[in-house]
Design a protein around this motif. Structure first.
Motif, PDB file in Angstrom:
ATOM      1  N   THR A  70       0.841  -1.193   0.000  1.00  9.74           N
ATOM      2  CA  THR A  70       0.000   0.000   0.000  1.00  9.74           C
ATOM      3  C   THR A  70       0.872   1.237   0.000  1.00  9.74           C
ATOM      4  N   THR A  80       0.559   3.776   1.856  1.00  9.81           N
ATOM      5  CA  THR A  80       0.877   4.210   3.209  1.00  9.81           C
ATOM      6  C   THR A  80       2.097   3.469   3.739  1.00  9.81           C
ATOM      7  N   PHE A  88      -5.137  12.036  -0.763  1.00  8.85           N
ATOM      8  CA  PHE A  88      -4.289  11.403   0.231  1.00  8.85           C
ATOM      9  C   PHE A  88      -5.128  10.819   1.348  1.00  8.85           C
ATOM     10  N   LYS A 111      -8.205   9.785   1.299  1.00 11.95           N
ATOM     11  CA  LYS A 111      -8.915   8.573   0.866  1.00 11.95           C
ATOM     12  C   LYS A 111      -7.970   7.390   0.764  1.00 11.95           C
ATOM     13  N   ARG A 112      -6.814   7.673   0.212  1.00 16.49           N
ATOM     14  CA  ARG A 112      -5.841   6.603   0.009  1.00 16.49           C
ATOM     15  C   ARG A 112      -5.408   6.001   1.328  1.00 16.49           C
ATOM     16  N   THR A 113      -5.126   6.896   2.285  1.00 20.87           N
ATOM     17  CA  THR A 113      -4.659   6.415   3.579  1.00 20.87           C
ATOM     18  C   THR A 113      -5.723   5.571   4.253  1.00 20.87           C
ATOM     19  N   LYS A 157      -8.097   3.963   2.908  1.00 26.25           N
ATOM     20  CA  LYS A 157      -8.276   2.679   2.229  1.00 26.25           C
ATOM     21  C   LYS A 157      -7.132   1.731   2.534  1.00 26.25           C
ATOM     22  N   ASP A 158      -5.916   2.256   2.516  1.00 25.97           N
ATOM     23  CA  ASP A 158      -4.763   1.393   2.747  1.00 25.97           C
ATOM     24  C   ASP A 158      -4.779   0.806   4.149  1.00 25.97           C
ATOM     25  N   LEU A 159      -5.183   1.616   5.097  1.00 31.32           N
ATOM     26  CA  LEU A 159      -5.150   1.139   6.475  1.00 31.32           C
ATOM     27  C   LEU A 159      -6.472   0.539   6.900  1.00 31.32           C
TER      28      LEU A 159
END
Lengths: 529, 240
Positions: free
Chosen positions: A151, A153, B55, B57-59, B61-63
């Motif tokens: 990912t 992150t 950013f 949204k991405r974070t 989703k990733d977490l």
């Protein structure tokens, strides 16, 4: 269907697509795989349904053994969790063929193009070295565990720098399949469901999409209908009553297992069997074609026009139709009556007569020769499809015969074009069946032989002319010789004249100088000798 | 060694991070429904604002956080960015300024304690480079330490910078003339300038005294799991 990810040419696209291509592409995509951002062009183009292939062909991938990157100035990147130390050739990482250019030490053109911020020296912190640090660390991090999706992150937590740039590099790498690319997810043919969820969801990479859609897929395809009477799943057919919002399975309907007050006529039959789904009736196919002709790519409207079929099914059916469907541009059959060429009357009449006996399926198969620039040809093609194969063949033969009876005085080219036209007409028909091909071949051969005959005639004539010319030349030569002879004789005559003159002179001398004959005679003798 | 007096009279400079690249440290600490999300990273303020939403949204989703976090994260980032930008038009005092930077952070299993001096005047400084070198020299294996160190440095620099803006404003209001610039920061900037004078006065040498070695030495500790848990529990208690 073929593979989902096709890259546009690397000049993306395509995207890339890509990148074909491009990238997508070319690949500018704010997230190509996300089909959003505008920063990078997507090298990946969504797979457009083409003619069905018997087996899905995977995008050619190259497998490279994991190389240990050279010592970079990054912090050592052994992950905190205990992974076995990766030896350099132990594992194999798959990289799509459109990302062949990747190399640890070098920066490729497409990288410069898609991430110009690092290369335009505007910001001191963004330079190629930093870019390589980001890129190599991300790729290395992914390759340590290629089965796991990395990912953004995770990546940015380990990189020193501003998250905006890191995100762009990450998106770029993901779009080009250098990160989060697992070929196993791509080798299976991409179902329509997966494609839809891919374009909808913002999941990164193809590996995410099939996993996500696997849950959504079954829901979409099987709309289980439960009978409100017996609470069982309806399988083959169900009867729906809209007035009272009931859905009964066939058994309940037959048995009358519904409430009081509901009439049996209120129900309408709804087929949901899988077999029925697969079979498209002629009418539906016709509707489909009309709708596609009118609405083009707007599948929503097409589905509405067809009625009773979802967009997905419409598209599926459309691509399953024979290839000729793509050239779907024929005028309405109603207009045909007005435009008839007398030369082709025979064909038309034959076709008209037999149109009543035409079978429905022929109408579905349109010919490729629906050339808009030649409406008459298009209609002839259309008519020939209306008619059956045999009839079309007979009509073609009749046409050829009539044409062959045309006066030979017609120029060769005219004949050639007519032959070609009949040829083409035959070709239209032939596209429907093999039997008509013989007629076309026969016509072709006849035309050829006639051509050859004419050529021979001309040659003969030409050779006659050359003979005459030769004769004339010979005569000329002969005359020249005669001329020469005459010259010679004339000269001889001149000489003789001269001699006579000389003789006369000597005679005169002789007479005038008689006394001195001795001397003079001697002199004369000497002189005359 | 005479203190270089000329530097005291430098004209104020527009506010910016005193580093090579003008990046903003962003710290997130959001709690929703019992779920706590802590994060710290660097942001480039010249990125478009749409980046914030992307950013966030991405974070999330990733977490795999609940989607309620998206708006919170985005708004938090936006507010910090706005605060940074509010300083931007103003003047910043940039006299002789060497500040001590203290590192005291725990990243996963690594504990870092360090103190060093940083020249605020050096607009070419690069905390990221420092962090990279730091981790490499000390053989830190956890890749998350580097960004954390860089972030800590940046955060402190940001604080000092904002303070200098405030002090510049104040001093201009209260006192006029160059003398004001000299002495006011001396009292307000935490005694940094004073140290400088003491350090580089004609009496002392550049070499650090032995008793101060321990203060300025980096300490890197690797913690075990129990210690990490204990520390985390303590932090939670402090937070509440």
């Amino acid at each position: 269907m073929a593979e989902a990810k096709t890259m546009a040419a690397i000049s993306p696209p395509k995207e890339p697509l890509g990148p074909s291509d491009e990238t997508p592409s070319k690949p500018p995509l704010s997230s190509q795989t996300h089909f959003t951002t505008a920063a990078t062009t997507p090298p990946v183009k969504p797979e457009t349904p083409t003619t069905p292939t018997p087996t899905p062909t995977p995008t050619p991938t190259i497998t490279i053994s994991r190389e240990t990157p050279p010592a970079t100035t990054t912090i050592s990147s052994k992950p905190p969790n205990p992974l076995p130390p990766t030896s350099s050739d132990a594992d194999v990482v798959h990289v799509p063929s459109y990302s062949r250019w990747f190399s640890w030490q070098k920066i490729h053109d497409c990288e410069v193009r898609f991430l110009p911020e690092f290369f335009d020296s505007l910001s001191r912190s963004k330079n190629p070295g930093v870019y390589m640090y980001y890129r190599n660390s991300i790729v290395k991090q992914f390759r340590e565990n290629p089965l796991r999706k990395l990912t953004f992150t995770d990546a940015r937590k380990t990189l020193v720098g501003d998250v905006g740039s890191i995100r762009r590099v990450f998106d770029f790498l993901e779009a080009w399949g250098l990160v989060n690319y697992s070929p196993s997810a791509h080798n299976k043919p991409l179902r329509w469901d997966d494609k839809e969820t891919k374009s909808e969801s913002k999941s990164g990479g193809g590996s995410g999409a099939p996993l996500d859609s696997s849950a959504a897929g079954p829901n979409r395809e099987s709309s289980k209908v439960v009978c409100s009477g017996c609470k069982l799943v309806c399988s083959i057919a169900c009867f729906a009553c809209d007035k009272y919002d009931l859905t009964l399975c066939a058994r309940c309907y037959v048995r009358g297992n519904y409430r009081v007050g509901v009439n049996s006529s209120d129900f309408r039959r709804v087929e949901i069997s899988e077999d029925m789904k697969a079979d498209w009736s002629e009418k539906e196919t016709l509707h489909l074609l009309e709708a596609v002709m009118h609405y083009g790519d707007d599948w929503k409207r097409v589905a509405k026009h067809v009625g009773g079929r979802s967009e997905k099914e419409c598209v599926n059916q459309f691509i399953k139709l024979p290839f000729g469907e793509e050239y779907l541009k024929y005028p309405d059959s109603g207009d045909v009556d007005n435009k008839y060429n007398p030369v082709k009357d025979q064909v038309a009449e034959c076709a008209l007569e037999s149109s009543g006996a035409s079978c429905n399926s022929k109408r579905m198969r349109l010919t490729p020769l629906a050339d808009a620039s030649n409406p008459i040809m298009a209609q002839a093609a259309f008519l020939s499809t209306l008619a059956g194969v045999d009839i079309a063949e007979a009509a073609a033969r009749a046409a050829v015969r009539s044409l062959s009876q045309v006066d030979h005085g017609a120029s060769r080219e005219h004949l050639g074009t007519l032959a070609r036209n009949t040829e083409l007409r035959e070709a239209d028909v032939a596209s429907n069946g093999d039997a008509a091909r013989n007629a076309s071949e026969g016509a072709y051969v006849e035309a050829n032989s006639q051509l050859r005959k004419e050529e021979l005639d001309v040659e003969r004539v030409v050779s006659g002319i050359t003979l005459q010319m030769k004769e004339i030349q010979d005569k000329l030569v002969h005359f020249e010789e005669l001329d020469l002879q005459m010259e010679k004789e004339w000269q001889q005559l001149e000489q003789m004249k001269n001699m006579l003159f000389v003789d006369q002179l000597t005679l005169l001398f002789h007479r005038s100088s008689a006394p001195k004959t001795d001397e003079r005679m001697e002199q004369k003798n000497i002189r005359t000798d | 060694m005479k203190p270089p007096a000329s530097t005291f009279s430098k004209a104020p400079v527009k506010f910016r991070m005193p580093t090579a690249d003008n990046l903003v440290p962003i710290r997130l600490d959001i709690e929703i429904d019992g779920q706590r999300f802590k994060d710290a990273f660097t942001w480039n303020p010249s990125d478009p604002d749409s980046e914030v939403a992307v950013f966030a949204k991405r974070t999330v989703k990733d977490l795999k956080l609940p989607p309620a976090f998206i708006t919170q994260i985005a708004s938090s980032i936006q507010s910090q960015l706005a605060e940074f930008r509010s300083f931007e038009g103003q003047d910043m005092y940039t006299g002789e300024k060497i500040v001590p930077i203290k590192l005291d952070l725990r990243v996963n299993h690594t504990l870092i304690k360090d103190q060093f001096l940083w020249d605020l005047n050096n607009f070419e400084s690069d905390p990221e480079e420092f962090a990279r070198t730091f981790c490499r020299d000390l053989g830190i294996e956890d890749p998350e330490v580097g960004p954390a160190v860089a972030f800590a440095i940046r955060e402190q620099l940001f604080e000092v910078a904002t303070q200098s803006v405030a002090s510049a404003r104040e001093s201009r209001l209260s006192k006029k003339g160059r003398r004001g610039f000299e002495y006011v920061p001396a009292s307000k900037a935490g005694g940094a300038v004073l140290d400088l004078v003491k350090l580089f006065g004609h009496k002392s040498s550049v070499v650090r005294k032995r008793k101060e070695w321990e203060v300025y030495e980096p300490i890197v500790d690797h913690l075990s799991n129990e210690e990490v848990d204990a520390l985390e529990a303590r932090e939670e208690r402090n937070f509440r």
